[in-house]
Motif scaffolding. Structure first.
Motif, short mmCIF file in Angstrom:
data_model
loop_
_atom_site.label_atom_id
_atom_site.label_comp_id
_atom_site.label_asym_id
_atom_site.label_seq_id
_atom_site.Cartn_x
_atom_site.Cartn_y
_atom_site.Cartn_z
N LEU A 55 63.87 27.68 41.03
CA LEU A 55 63.51 26.46 42.31
C LEU A 55 63.00 27.35 43.54
CD1 LEU A 55 64.01 23.48 43.12
CD2 LEU A 55 66.17 24.02 43.73
N ILE A 56 61.81 26.78 43.87
CA ILE A 56 61.48 27.20 45.06
C ILE A 56 61.62 26.29 46.46
CG2 ILE A 56 58.94 28.11 45.87
CD1 ILE A 56 59.72 29.11 43.13
N LEU A 57 62.07 27.41 47.33
CA LEU A 57 62.78 26.89 48.77
C LEU A 57 62.10 27.84 49.75
CD1 LEU A 57 66.47 26.30 47.82
CD2 LEU A 57 64.64 24.34 47.76
N THR A 58 62.02 27.23 51.06
CA THR A 58 61.70 27.86 52.01
C THR A 58 63.02 28.63 52.56
OG1 THR A 58 62.40 26.15 53.69
CG2 THR A 58 60.18 26.06 52.98
N PRO A 59 62.68 29.85 53.17
CA PRO A 59 64.12 30.65 53.57
C PRO A 59 65.06 29.65 54.28
CG PRO A 59 62.19 31.95 53.98
CD PRO A 59 61.77 30.36 53.66
N ARG A 60 64.82 28.84 55.34
CA ARG A 60 65.58 27.96 56.24
C ARG A 60 66.18 27.04 55.22
NH1 ARG A 60 67.70 26.90 60.56
NH2 ARG A 60 68.32 24.65 61.22
N GLU A 61 65.53 26.43 54.09
CA GLU A 61 65.94 25.27 53.22
C GLU A 61 67.12 25.88 52.20
OE1 GLU A 61 62.68 22.10 52.17
OE2 GLU A 61 62.51 24.08 51.36
N HIS A 62 66.92 27.32 52.02
CA HIS A 62 67.70 27.88 51.10
C HIS A 62 69.12 28.00 51.79
CE1 HIS A 62 69.91 31.62 49.98
NE2 HIS A 62 69.51 31.44 48.44
N ASP A 63 68.92 28.61 53.03
CA ASP A 63 70.33 28.82 53.94
C ASP A 63 70.97 27.72 54.29
OD1 ASP A 63 69.37 31.55 53.39
OD2 ASP A 63 69.18 32.00 55.56
N GLN A 64 70.09 26.61 54.52
CA GLN A 64 70.83 25.10 54.83
C GLN A 64 71.69 24.68 53.60
OE1 GLN A 64 67.41 23.17 56.20
NE2 GLN A 64 68.39 23.16 58.34
N ILE A 65 71.02 24.90 52.47
CA ILE A 65 71.57 24.13 51.23
C ILE A 65 72.65 25.08 50.74
CG2 ILE A 65 71.20 23.91 48.60
CD1 ILE A 65 68.39 23.00 49.43
N THR A 66 72.53 26.51 50.51
CA THR A 66 73.48 27.26 50.38
C THR A 66 74.74 27.40 51.33
OG1 THR A 66 72.34 29.14 51.12
CG2 THR A 66 72.30 28.72 48.86
N GLY A 67 74.35 27.03 52.51
CA GLY A 67 75.50 26.93 53.42
C GLY A 67 76.31 25.77 53.26
N ASP A 119 73.91 30.96 62.18
CA ASP A 119 73.35 29.91 63.14
C ASP A 119 73.65 28.50 62.15
OD1 ASP A 119 72.44 31.58 65.11
OD2 ASP A 119 70.70 31.92 64.37
N ILE A 120 73.14 28.62 60.92
CA ILE A 120 73.57 27.48 60.08
C ILE A 120 74.85 27.21 60.00
CG2 ILE A 120 73.18 26.76 57.62
CD1 ILE A 120 70.25 27.73 57.87
N LEU A 121 75.71 28.24 59.72
CA LEU A 121 77.03 27.87 59.67
C LEU A 121 77.96 27.18 60.60
CD1 LEU A 121 78.48 30.73 57.14
CD2 LEU A 121 78.18 28.49 56.74
N LYS A 122 77.45 27.79 61.99
CA LYS A 122 77.93 27.35 62.90
C LYS A 122 77.46 25.84 63.39
CE LYS A 122 76.99 29.34 67.09
NZ LYS A 122 76.23 30.18 67.99
N THR A 126 82.09 38.24 54.62
CA THR A 126 81.71 38.63 55.91
C THR A 126 80.36 38.74 56.02
OG1 THR A 126 84.13 39.77 56.22
CG2 THR A 126 82.31 40.23 57.59
N ASP A 127 79.77 39.58 55.25
CA ASP A 127 78.35 39.72 55.29
C ASP A 127 77.57 38.34 55.03
OD1 ASP A 127 76.10 41.40 55.15
OD2 ASP A 127 75.79 41.06 53.01
N ILE A 128 77.87 37.27 54.36
CA ILE A 128 77.29 36.33 54.27
C ILE A 128 77.59 35.32 55.41
CG2 ILE A 128 77.32 33.75 52.96
CD1 ILE A 128 78.04 35.52 50.40
N SER A 129 78.73 35.18 56.01
CA SER A 129 79.07 34.42 57.04
C SER A 129 78.08 35.03 58.42
CB SER A 129 80.61 34.57 57.55
OG SER A 129 81.13 34.02 56.73
N ILE A 130 77.83 36.40 58.63
CA ILE A 130 77.25 36.74 59.68
C ILE A 130 75.66 36.66 59.56
CG2 ILE A 130 76.49 39.02 60.87
CD1 ILE A 130 79.40 40.08 60.46
N SER A 131 74.99 36.82 58.29
CA SER A 131 73.80 36.74 57.90
C SER A 131 73.39 35.05 58.03
CB SER A 131 73.40 37.14 56.67
OG SER A 131 74.18 36.67 55.75
N ASN A 132 74.08 34.07 57.74
CA ASN A 132 74.03 33.04 58.13
C ASN A 132 74.80 32.18 58.95
OD1 ASN A 132 72.46 30.60 56.85
ND2 ASN A 132 74.05 30.11 55.64
#
Length: 367
Positions: free
Chosen positions: A172-184, A242-245, A234-240
């Protein structure tokens, strides 16, 4: 396809990708790089890799395909060193990290030198870890998300898909932001909510010790993702972050609305709150998604000695492997439940059929 594949990080994911590539592309030569020499030696002995690599500096220039299978932050740091190396002009570089925006930004220096980087995220895992747990079909029927930051990278997506076709995954092809929003929303936020719920329960059980014994069954099921690796999260929460906030703020608003509904004792609104959730939950697809699936089978068993051995003997006769087994001692309105967890849906269905046929016990699946 023929060429040299260099895999950095030979754990469960890296090892499984290596096996899938070897199965599909017999002429590929796979080099493994890892901080642990013993891991590389095991990978070589098991036939997962063909050669133990020395370092990225030495081995990356040999690669036709370079795959980073390590934590996001580590991948970002390693990617920064690649523009200074004498890489092959047609090399494809990819990763397997759980977030994409930060690693894609780190890879911008590669695009400036016309080096192809395509972000990747195979959405599958296992209860086991390490190279010895690697499986060729770990990603079968799972989603494999890809993100291409440039037009040139997009043109080479078919080539990368072909390299990875042995995974039998759904690309499945996504933009980086779409990816992080969806997985977030579908993976990262649930892990945070589960961890917070477990911490709140820990505080509660300090005041009500009997609650500790009662926190079984359904409570364990809805919070089991809280048992995931804290360093990885911890790594995931920091790298994502902005979206997680944003998503955590929205979640806080939903909880505030729930408090208000309960405070007002509005029967219709509270019913609608649960009904809308049920309707959407029941409409969700059953196939593998953002959080690795747990293939649980529940068996109604009588209370007599040897019943567990009877069930496990049936599974052994059928050569069906299980990953976990427990008795649900506390389960509202239901007693005598054996919960068995399997690696995949096929094993669960085979187990259900065998147990019902040979032991005449009622088995069921909860969705």
């Amino acid at each position: 396809m023929k060429g040299t594949v260099v895999i950095v990080g030979l754990g469960l994911i890296g090892g499984s990708i290596a096996l899938s590539i070897k199965a599909k592309h017999k002429e590929a030569h796979i080099i493994g790089i890892d901080v642990s020499l013993s891991t590389l030696e095991k990978g070589l002995a098991l036939g997962i890799i063909d050669e133990i690599g020395e370092s990225i500096v030495v081995d990356a220039p040999k690669a036709d395909l370079l795959i980073f299978c390590c934590p996001v932050k580590e991948t970002e740091e390693l990617v920064k060193h690649l523009p200074g190396l004498n890489l092959k002009k047609q090399v494809i570089i990819t990763d397997t990290g759980s977030t994409k925006q930060t690693v894609m930004r780190a890879a911008e220096s590669l695009a400036e030198k016309s080096i192809t980087f395509i972000g990747g995220h195979p959405m599958a895992g296992s209860h086991k870890s390490g190279v010895t747990a690697a499986k060729r079909l770990l990603f079968e029927n799972a989603y494999y998300l890809l993100t291409a930051g440039t037009d040139d990278a997009s043109k080479r997506l078919p080539e990368l898909k072909e390299w990875l076709s042995g995974t039998n995954a759904k690309f499945l092809i996504l933009t980086p932001r779409e990816h992080d929003q969806i997985t977030g929303m579908l993976s990262h936020l649930p892990h945070i909510v589960a961890a917070a719920l477990v911490q709140e329960t820990e505080r509660f059980t300090a005041q009500h010790p009997d609650a500790f014994s009662l926190a079984a069954g359904g409570f364990r099921d809805i919070t089991r993702v809280a048992s995931s690796d804290p360093r990885m999260w911890t790594d995931i929460s920091i790298s994502n972050r902005d979206i997680l906030k944003e998503q955590l703020t929205s979640w806080r608003d939903r909880m505030s609305e729930a408090i208000q509904l309960i405070d007002q004792s509005d029967d219709d609104a509270i019913f609608d709150f649960f009904d809308r959730a049920k309707e959407f939950r029941d409409s969700l697809p059953i196939h593998r998604g953002a959080i690795p699936a747990f293939y649980d089978l529940f068996v109604d068993v009588p209370d007599y000695p040897g019943v567990i051995s009877e069930v496990t003997a049936i599974l052994a006769q059928e050569k069906i492997s299980l990953t976990n087994l427990k008795i649900l001692e506390t389960r509202e309105d239901i007693n005598g439940i054996l919960q068995i967890t399997f690696q995949n849906e096929a094993d669960r269905l085979r187990a259900k059929k065998s147990i019902e046929l040979k032991a005449a016990y009622t088995c069921y699946v909860e969705e």
